[in-house]
Design a protein around this motif. Structure first.
Motif, PDB file in Angstrom:
ATOM      1  N   PHE A 130       0.835  -1.197   0.000  1.00 23.01           N
ATOM      2  CA  PHE A 130       0.000   0.000   0.000  1.00 23.01           C
ATOM      3  C   PHE A 130       0.869   1.246   0.000  1.00 23.01           C
ATOM      4  CE2 PHE A 130      -3.215   2.961   1.538  1.00 23.01           C
ATOM      5  CZ  PHE A 130      -4.346   2.529   0.869  1.00 23.01           C
ATOM      6  N   GLU A 131       1.953   1.221   0.783  1.00 23.83           N
ATOM      7  CA  GLU A 131       2.869   2.357   0.812  1.00 23.83           C
ATOM      8  C   GLU A 131       3.505   2.567  -0.560  1.00 23.83           C
ATOM      9  OE1 GLU A 131       3.361   4.495   3.064  1.00 23.83           O
ATOM     10  OE2 GLU A 131       2.623   3.607   4.922  1.00 23.83           O
ATOM     11  N   GLU A 132       3.837   1.478  -1.251  1.00 22.52           N
ATOM     12  CA  GLU A 132       4.416   1.599  -2.593  1.00 22.52           C
ATOM     13  C   GLU A 132       3.428   2.243  -3.551  1.00 22.52           C
ATOM     14  OE1 GLU A 132       5.656  -2.262  -3.760  1.00 22.52           O
ATOM     15  OE2 GLU A 132       7.272  -2.393  -2.264  1.00 22.52           O
ATOM     16  N   ALA A 133       2.147   1.894  -3.431  1.00 24.74           N
ATOM     17  CA  ALA A 133       1.128   2.488  -4.290  1.00 24.74           C
ATOM     18  C   ALA A 133       0.981   3.985  -4.006  1.00 24.74           C
ATOM     19  CB  ALA A 133      -0.202   1.776  -4.088  1.00 24.74           C
ATOM     20  N   ILE A 134       1.056   4.371  -2.724  1.00 25.55           N
ATOM     21  CA  ILE A 134       0.974   5.785  -2.373  1.00 25.55           C
ATOM     22  C   ILE A 134       2.156   6.545  -2.970  1.00 25.55           C
ATOM     23  CG2 ILE A 134       1.075   7.433  -0.460  1.00 25.55           C
ATOM     24  CD1 ILE A 134      -0.410   5.384   1.235  1.00 25.55           C
ATOM     25  N   CYS A 135       3.349   5.973  -2.838  1.00 25.41           N
ATOM     26  CA  CYS A 135       4.546   6.623  -3.380  1.00 25.41           C
ATOM     27  C   CYS A 135       4.450   6.783  -4.896  1.00 25.41           C
ATOM     28  CB  CYS A 135       5.792   5.819  -3.014  1.00 25.41           C
ATOM     29  SG  CYS A 135       6.221   5.877  -1.263  1.00 25.41           S
ATOM     30  N   ALA A 136       3.933   5.754  -5.567  1.00 23.96           N
ATOM     31  CA  ALA A 136       3.782   5.836  -7.020  1.00 23.96           C
ATOM     32  C   ALA A 136       2.814   6.942  -7.405  1.00 23.96           C
ATOM     33  CB  ALA A 136       3.308   4.492  -7.565  1.00 23.96           C
ATOM     34  N   GLY A 137       1.713   7.066  -6.646  1.00 23.84           N
ATOM     35  CA  GLY A 137       0.765   8.133  -6.917  1.00 23.84           C
ATOM     36  C   GLY A 137       1.362   9.512  -6.688  1.00 23.84           C
ATOM     37  N   GLN A 138       2.165   9.641  -5.630  1.00 26.63           N
ATOM     38  CA  GLN A 138       2.801  10.916  -5.348  1.00 26.63           C
ATOM     39  C   GLN A 138       3.773  11.310  -6.453  1.00 26.63           C
ATOM     40  OE1 GLN A 138       4.404   9.922  -1.498  1.00 26.63           O
ATOM     41  NE2 GLN A 138       2.709  10.906  -0.400  1.00 26.63           N
ATOM     42  N   ILE A 157       1.777  22.312  -7.930  1.00 27.61           N
ATOM     43  CA  ILE A 157       0.569  22.177  -7.133  1.00 27.61           C
ATOM     44  C   ILE A 157       0.844  21.269  -5.940  1.00 27.61           C
ATOM     45  CG2 ILE A 157      -1.813  21.331  -7.121  1.00 27.61           C
ATOM     46  CD1 ILE A 157      -2.031  22.064 -10.018  1.00 27.61           C
ATOM     47  N   CYS A 158       0.374  21.672  -4.781  1.00 29.79           N
ATOM     48  CA  CYS A 158       0.543  20.878  -3.553  1.00 29.79           C
ATOM     49  C   CYS A 158      -0.458  19.726  -3.561  1.00 29.79           C
ATOM     50  CB  CYS A 158       0.339  21.769  -2.335  1.00 29.79           C
ATOM     51  SG  CYS A 158       0.489  20.899  -0.759  1.00 29.79           S
ATOM     52  N   THR A 159       0.041  18.483  -3.599  1.00 30.38           N
ATOM     53  CA  THR A 159      -0.811  17.294  -3.572  1.00 30.38           C
ATOM     54  C   THR A 159      -0.313  16.347  -2.489  1.00 30.38           C
ATOM     55  OG1 THR A 159       0.543  16.168  -5.247  1.00 30.38           O
ATOM     56  CG2 THR A 159      -1.333  17.462  -6.037  1.00 30.38           C
ATOM     57  N   TRP A 160      -1.232  15.550  -1.928  1.00 30.60           N
ATOM     58  CA  TRP A 160      -0.834  14.607  -0.887  1.00 30.60           C
ATOM     59  C   TRP A 160      -1.907  13.544  -0.696  1.00 30.60           C
ATOM     60  CZ3 TRP A 160      -2.726  19.442   0.003  1.00 30.60           C
ATOM     61  CH2 TRP A 160      -3.864  19.549   0.815  1.00 30.60           C
ATOM     62  N   PHE A 161      -1.531  12.455  -0.018  1.00 29.10           N
ATOM     63  CA  PHE A 161      -2.468  11.398   0.354  1.00 29.10           C
ATOM     64  C   PHE A 161      -2.802  11.539   1.828  1.00 29.10           C
ATOM     65  CE2 PHE A 161      -3.384   7.117   2.043  1.00 29.10           C
ATOM     66  CZ  PHE A 161      -4.481   6.802   1.265  1.00 29.10           C
ATOM     67  N   GLY A 162      -4.096  11.636   2.157  1.00 24.47           N
ATOM     68  CA  GLY A 162      -4.529  11.766   3.544  1.00 24.47           C
ATOM     69  C   GLY A 162      -4.648  10.408   4.208  1.00 24.47           C
ATOM     70  N   ARG A 163      -3.778  10.127   5.134  1.00 22.41           N
ATOM     71  CA  ARG A 163      -3.750   8.799   5.755  1.00 22.41           C
ATOM     72  C   ARG A 163      -4.910   8.586   6.718  1.00 22.41           C
ATOM     73  NH1 ARG A 163       1.151   6.006   5.189  1.00 22.41           N
ATOM     74  NH2 ARG A 163       2.586   7.134   3.831  1.00 22.41           N
ATOM     75  N   GLN A 164      -5.518   9.652   7.202  1.00 25.39           N
ATOM     76  CA  GLN A 164      -6.676   9.488   8.057  1.00 25.39           C
ATOM     77  C   GLN A 164      -7.962   9.421   7.235  1.00 25.39           C
ATOM     78  OE1 GLN A 164      -6.691   8.869  11.177  1.00 25.39           O
ATOM     79  NE2 GLN A 164      -8.830   9.128  11.760  1.00 25.39           N
ATOM     80  N   THR A 165      -8.040  10.252   6.202  1.00 25.12           N
ATOM     81  CA  THR A 165      -9.228  10.263   5.348  1.00 25.12           C
ATOM     82  C   THR A 165      -9.186   9.180   4.283  1.00 25.12           C
ATOM     83  OG1 THR A 165      -8.205  11.850   3.834  1.00 25.12           O
ATOM     84  CG2 THR A 165      -9.482  12.744   5.679  1.00 25.12           C
ATOM     85  N   LEU A 166      -7.983   8.635   4.003  1.00 22.01           N
ATOM     86  CA  LEU A 166      -7.778   7.637   2.955  1.00 22.01           C
ATOM     87  C   LEU A 166      -8.196   8.180   1.592  1.00 22.01           C
ATOM     88  CD1 LEU A 166      -8.952   4.364   4.764  1.00 22.01           C
ATOM     89  CD2 LEU A 166      -6.654   5.369   4.639  1.00 22.01           C
ATOM     90  N   CYS A 167      -7.971   9.458   1.383  1.00 15.22           N
ATOM     91  CA  CYS A 167      -8.268  10.106   0.108  1.00 15.22           C
ATOM     92  C   CYS A 167      -7.052  10.916  -0.344  1.00 15.22           C
ATOM     93  CB  CYS A 167      -9.471  11.044   0.233  1.00 15.22           C
ATOM     94  SG  CYS A 167     -11.044  10.207   0.510  1.00 15.22           S
ATOM     95  N   TRP A 168      -7.037  11.234  -1.646  1.00 16.46           N
ATOM     96  CA  TRP A 168      -6.005  12.106  -2.201  1.00 16.46           C
ATOM     97  C   TRP A 168      -6.508  13.538  -2.183  1.00 16.46           C
ATOM     98  CZ3 TRP A 168      -1.102  10.749  -3.633  1.00 16.46           C
ATOM     99  CH2 TRP A 168      -0.824   9.372  -3.658  1.00 16.46           C
ATOM    100  N   TRP A 169      -5.585  14.481  -1.936  1.00 18.08           N
ATOM    101  CA  TRP A 169      -5.939  15.884  -1.788  1.00 18.08           C
ATOM    102  C   TRP A 169      -5.016  16.761  -2.622  1.00 18.08           C
ATOM    103  CZ3 TRP A 169     -10.032  17.469   1.291  1.00 18.08           C
ATOM    104  CH2 TRP A 169     -10.578  16.493   2.139  1.00 18.08           C
ATOM    105  N   ALA A 170      -5.525  17.950  -2.975  1.00 21.02           N
ATOM    106  CA  ALA A 170      -4.715  18.935  -3.696  1.00 21.02           C
ATOM    107  C   ALA A 170      -5.199  20.330  -3.348  1.00 21.02           C
ATOM    108  CB  ALA A 170      -4.800  18.716  -5.204  1.00 21.02           C
ATOM    109  N   LEU A 171      -4.267  21.272  -3.347  1.00 21.04           N
ATOM    110  CA  LEU A 171      -4.589  22.688  -3.193  1.00 21.04           C
ATOM    111  C   LEU A 171      -4.133  23.376  -4.468  1.00 21.04           C
ATOM    112  CD1 LEU A 171      -5.624  25.034  -1.519  1.00 21.04           C
ATOM    113  CD2 LEU A 171      -3.360  25.252  -0.496  1.00 21.04           C
ATOM    114  N   PRO A 172      -5.049  23.598  -5.435  1.00 17.86           N
ATOM    115  CA  PRO A 172      -4.663  24.177  -6.732  1.00 17.86           C
ATOM    116  C   PRO A 172      -4.028  25.546  -6.574  1.00 17.86           C
ATOM    117  CG  PRO A 172      -6.875  23.261  -6.822  1.00 17.86           C
ATOM    118  CD  PRO A 172      -6.479  23.281  -5.374  1.00 17.86           C
ATOM    119  N   ALA A 173      -3.140  25.852  -7.518  1.00 15.70           N
ATOM    120  CA  ALA A 173      -2.483  27.149  -7.519  1.00 15.70           C
ATOM    121  C   ALA A 173      -3.373  28.189  -8.183  1.00 15.70           C
ATOM    122  CB  ALA A 173      -1.147  27.050  -8.263  1.00 15.70           C
ATOM    123  N   PRO A 174      -3.204  29.484  -7.807  1.00 19.95           N
ATOM    124  CA  PRO A 174      -3.954  30.548  -8.479  1.00 19.95           C
ATOM    125  C   PRO A 174      -3.663  30.516  -9.983  1.00 19.95           C
ATOM    126  CG  PRO A 174      -2.856  31.351  -6.512  1.00 19.95           C
ATOM    127  CD  PRO A 174      -2.340  29.976  -6.759  1.00 19.95           C
TER     128      PRO A 174
END
Length: 223
Positions: free
Chosen positions: A158-166, A176-193
């Motif tokens: 699972f960690e390998e899959a997260i790293c591949a996605g990152q 763009i700031c992107t990350w995997f939320g380990r508590q929410t189990l979802c992927w997140w992003a904060l788009p740039a202006p």
């Protein structure tokens, strides 16, 4: 005060453990009532010990600072990340930005600014970076628990899959700031202006990439 990666750092560096850190992340609406939810999340995540009490104080203060002094408090959001690295736990809060910088007040009788004084007192190191487009504040606290335990990391596959996605997201959307939320189990992003100043979420890195590509237009889809 030394500078590390563009951020102001308080305190001296200490030797780092050789194992990989474990991270959890959660996003909260920018309302004071959410500070109670932040405490509940951290309480459910971390074992009961004096170190956790200090971390709760710091996390709530940084969250409150984001709500009171940045655009987060005007209908925005703030993200909280906990990083466990052996004998150290880092608390990081990302907000929607402000034209003013965090201000530390040394006067104990002052009406405002004493919260950051408490953060500095409890922390080994603190730092801040960012501007009116988004800001990050972090603090490293010593972790001394009788069991010295925190929840385990995900299985290796699972960690390998997260790293591949990152890797995929960082290569395709380097600004763009992107990350995997380990508590929410979802992927997140904060788009740039000039994209809307709000978080995106998806169940997979591929789905998040589709959303980000749609914001950036046909040129991104052709990559």
């Amino acid at each position: 005060m030394p500078i590390v990666n563009g951020a102001m750092v308080q305190g001296l560096d200490r030797s780092q453990p050789t194992f990989d850190p474990v991270r959890w992340r959660q996003v909260f609406p920018g309302h004071e009532l959410q500070l109670r939810q932040l405490r509940r999340w951290l309480t459910s995540l971390l074992p009961n010990c004096p170190a956790r009490d200090d971390l709760l104080l710091v996390a709530v203060e940084l969250g409150a600072n984001a709500i009171k002094h940045t655009r987060t408090g005007n209908g925005g959001r703030f993200a909280v990340e906990i990083t466990w690295h052996g004998s150290t736990v880092r608390i990081t809060v990302v907000d929607d930005g402000s034209s003013s910088k965090p201000h530390l007040v040394d006067d104990p009788m002052a009406e405002h600014g004493r919260g950051l004084q408490m953060v500095r007192h409890l922390s080994m190191r603190t730092g801040t970076a960012g501007d009116d487009r988004g800001r990050l504040m972090w603090a490293d606290l010593p972790w001394e628990s009788p069991s010295s335990e925190l929840p385990a990391a995900f299985p290796a596959a699972f960690e390998e899959a997260i790293c591949a996605g990152q890797v995929h997201l960082r290569r395709r959307f380097p600004n763009i700031c992107t990350w995997f939320g380990r508590q929410t189990l979802c992927w997140w992003a904060l788009p740039a202006p000039p994209a809307p100043n709000e978080f995106l979420t998806a169940v997979s890195a591929e789905d998040l990439a589709v959303q980000l590509a749609a914001l950036q237009g046909p040129q991104s889809e052709s990559r």
